[in-house]
Scaffold this active site. Structure first.
Site, PDB file in Angstrom:
ATOM      1  N   GLY A 260       0.827  -1.204   0.000  1.00 49.51           N
ATOM      2  CA  GLY A 260       0.000   0.000   0.000  1.00 49.51           C
ATOM      3  C   GLY A 260       0.857   1.247   0.000  1.00 49.51           C
ATOM      4  O   GLY A 260       0.573   2.212   0.714  1.00 49.51           O
TER       5      GLY A 260
ATOM      6  N   ASN B  54       1.527  -2.123   5.334  1.00 46.34           N
ATOM      7  CA  ASN B  54       0.817  -0.859   5.461  1.00 46.34           C
ATOM      8  C   ASN B  54      -0.539  -0.851   4.757  1.00 46.34           C
ATOM      9  O   ASN B  54      -1.410  -0.052   5.090  1.00 46.34           O
ATOM     10  CB  ASN B  54       1.692   0.269   4.896  1.00 46.34           C
ATOM     11  CG  ASN B  54       0.945   1.577   4.760  1.00 46.34           C
ATOM     12  OD1 ASN B  54       0.656   2.247   5.749  1.00 46.34           O
ATOM     13  ND2 ASN B  54       0.600   1.949   3.523  1.00 46.34           N
TER      14      ASN B  54
ATOM     15  N   SER C 246      -3.368   1.004  14.141  1.00 43.97           N
ATOM     16  CA  SER C 246      -4.180   2.211  14.333  1.00 43.97           C
ATOM     17  C   SER C 246      -4.492   2.398  15.810  1.00 43.97           C
ATOM     18  O   SER C 246      -4.530   1.428  16.576  1.00 43.97           O
ATOM     19  CB  SER C 246      -5.497   2.083  13.556  1.00 43.97           C
ATOM     20  OG  SER C 246      -6.420   3.091  13.941  1.00 43.97           O
TER      21      SER C 246
ATOM     22  N   TYR D  22     -13.085  -2.335  11.369  1.00 41.69           N
ATOM     23  CA  TYR D  22     -11.741  -1.768  11.208  1.00 41.69           C
ATOM     24  C   TYR D  22     -10.942  -1.941  12.491  1.00 41.69           C
ATOM     25  O   TYR D  22      -9.777  -2.369  12.475  1.00 41.69           O
ATOM     26  CB  TYR D  22     -11.864  -0.288  10.842  1.00 41.69           C
ATOM     27  CG  TYR D  22     -10.555   0.441  10.673  1.00 41.69           C
ATOM     28  CD1 TYR D  22      -9.854   0.379   9.469  1.00 41.69           C
ATOM     29  CD2 TYR D  22     -10.017   1.208  11.706  1.00 41.69           C
ATOM     30  CE1 TYR D  22      -8.654   1.060   9.299  1.00 41.69           C
ATOM     31  CE2 TYR D  22      -8.822   1.886  11.551  1.00 41.69           C
ATOM     32  CZ  TYR D  22      -8.140   1.812  10.345  1.00 41.69           C
ATOM     33  OH  TYR D  22      -6.948   2.480  10.196  1.00 41.69           O
TER      34      TYR D  22
ATOM     35  N   ILE E  28      -3.986  11.106  11.340  1.00 43.44           N
ATOM     36  CA  ILE E  28      -2.934  11.525  10.422  1.00 43.44           C
ATOM     37  C   ILE E  28      -3.576  12.181   9.206  1.00 43.44           C
ATOM     38  O   ILE E  28      -4.606  11.728   8.710  1.00 43.44           O
ATOM     39  CB  ILE E  28      -2.080  10.318   9.982  1.00 43.44           C
ATOM     40  CG1 ILE E  28      -1.538   9.568  11.207  1.00 43.44           C
ATOM     41  CG2 ILE E  28      -0.943  10.770   9.075  1.00 43.44           C
ATOM     42  CD1 ILE E  28      -0.609  10.366  12.093  1.00 43.44           C
TER      43      ILE E  28
END
Length: 248
Positions: free
Chosen positions: A18, A96, A148, A161, A194
């Site tokens: 990614g 990633n 995360s 997620y 971010i």
């Protein structure tokens, strides 16, 4: 002593999944500029990946780009095969690649759940397992997983997620114990908010007031931590939070 350290952090063969956008792109650019051989993996963002390759070439740095859907084992095998055939080794794997979705838990479909787990968690399993075949053989390597803050605290309306990212952190800790005797380090970085395309729709200005450092993080902040984890030889099994103090 300094010369040995400099030699240690350069000329490594590094895969970044990614790697065409956001955090992945920042990692690719920083590590390429450090003198490493970087393989940028992408799936759908071919034009962006090519632009990154072109931009770095203008700066005198060469990278490889390779299309592979890392949520599919067979495509991961092709990615690893390409790297081994060209460079004969893999020093660092940076997992990633990922997707996100904001949705009420009660409305998540089976297909959406499966896609989230497949893309964000199973991809880490596939890439790591395939890369380890070459790392264990030489008793050397580093794996860095991009997790995360939601993998630690949980995120409302992002249950699937959060579950995938929590799985990455659990895998990181367990695998670090298993691979320690092989001198292979495994760590995870858990970014907060971010400034990337993935977070473009959130209310960043309102969030700043909740963050002790009163600012939104940059992709480069994560890239710098990745660089440090490659350089350091005594850190493993850690989930490193980079979030401006949002979660302490």
């Amino acid at each position: 002593m300094e010369e040995n350290k400099e030699e240690n952090i350069q000329n490594k063969v590094i895969i970044v999944t990614g790697g065409s956008r956001g955090i992945g792109s920042a990692i690719v650019k920083l590590l390429a500029n450090e003198g490493n051989s970087v393989v940028l993996n992408y799936n759908q963002s071919k034009e962006i990946a090519e632009n990154t390759k072109r931009e770095l070439k203008e700066q005198g740095k060469e990278i490889d780009i390779f299309k592979a859907d890392v949520s599919k084992r067979e495509e991961v095998k092709e990615l690893i095969k390409f790297v081994i055939e060209k460079y004969k080794k893999i020093d660092v794997l940076i997992n990633n690649a990922g997707i996100s979705q904001v949705k009420l838990f009660t409305q998540i479909t089976d297909e959406e759940w499966d896609r989230m787990i497949q893309t964000n968690l199973n991809s880490v399993f596939y890439c790591t397992q395939e890369a380890l075949k070459h790392m264990i053989a030489v008793q050397s390597g580093a794996i860095i997983n991009i997790s995360s803050i939601w993998g630690i605290t949980g995120g409302s309306c992002e249950v699937h997620y959060s579950a995938a990212k929590a799985g990455i952190d659990g895998m990181t800790k367990a695998l670090a114990k298993e691979l320690g005797p092989s001198r292979i380090r495994v760590n995870s970085i858990a970014p907060g908010v971010i400034d990337t395309d993935m977070n473009k729709d959130i209310m960043q200005e309102e969030l700043k007031s909740e963050i002790p450092l009163e600012s939104i993080g940059k992709a480069e902040d994560i890239a710098k931590c990745v660089k440090w984890l490659i350089e350091d030889e005594y850190t493993t099994g850690q989930v490193i939070s980079i979030n401006g103090g949002w979660y302490i």
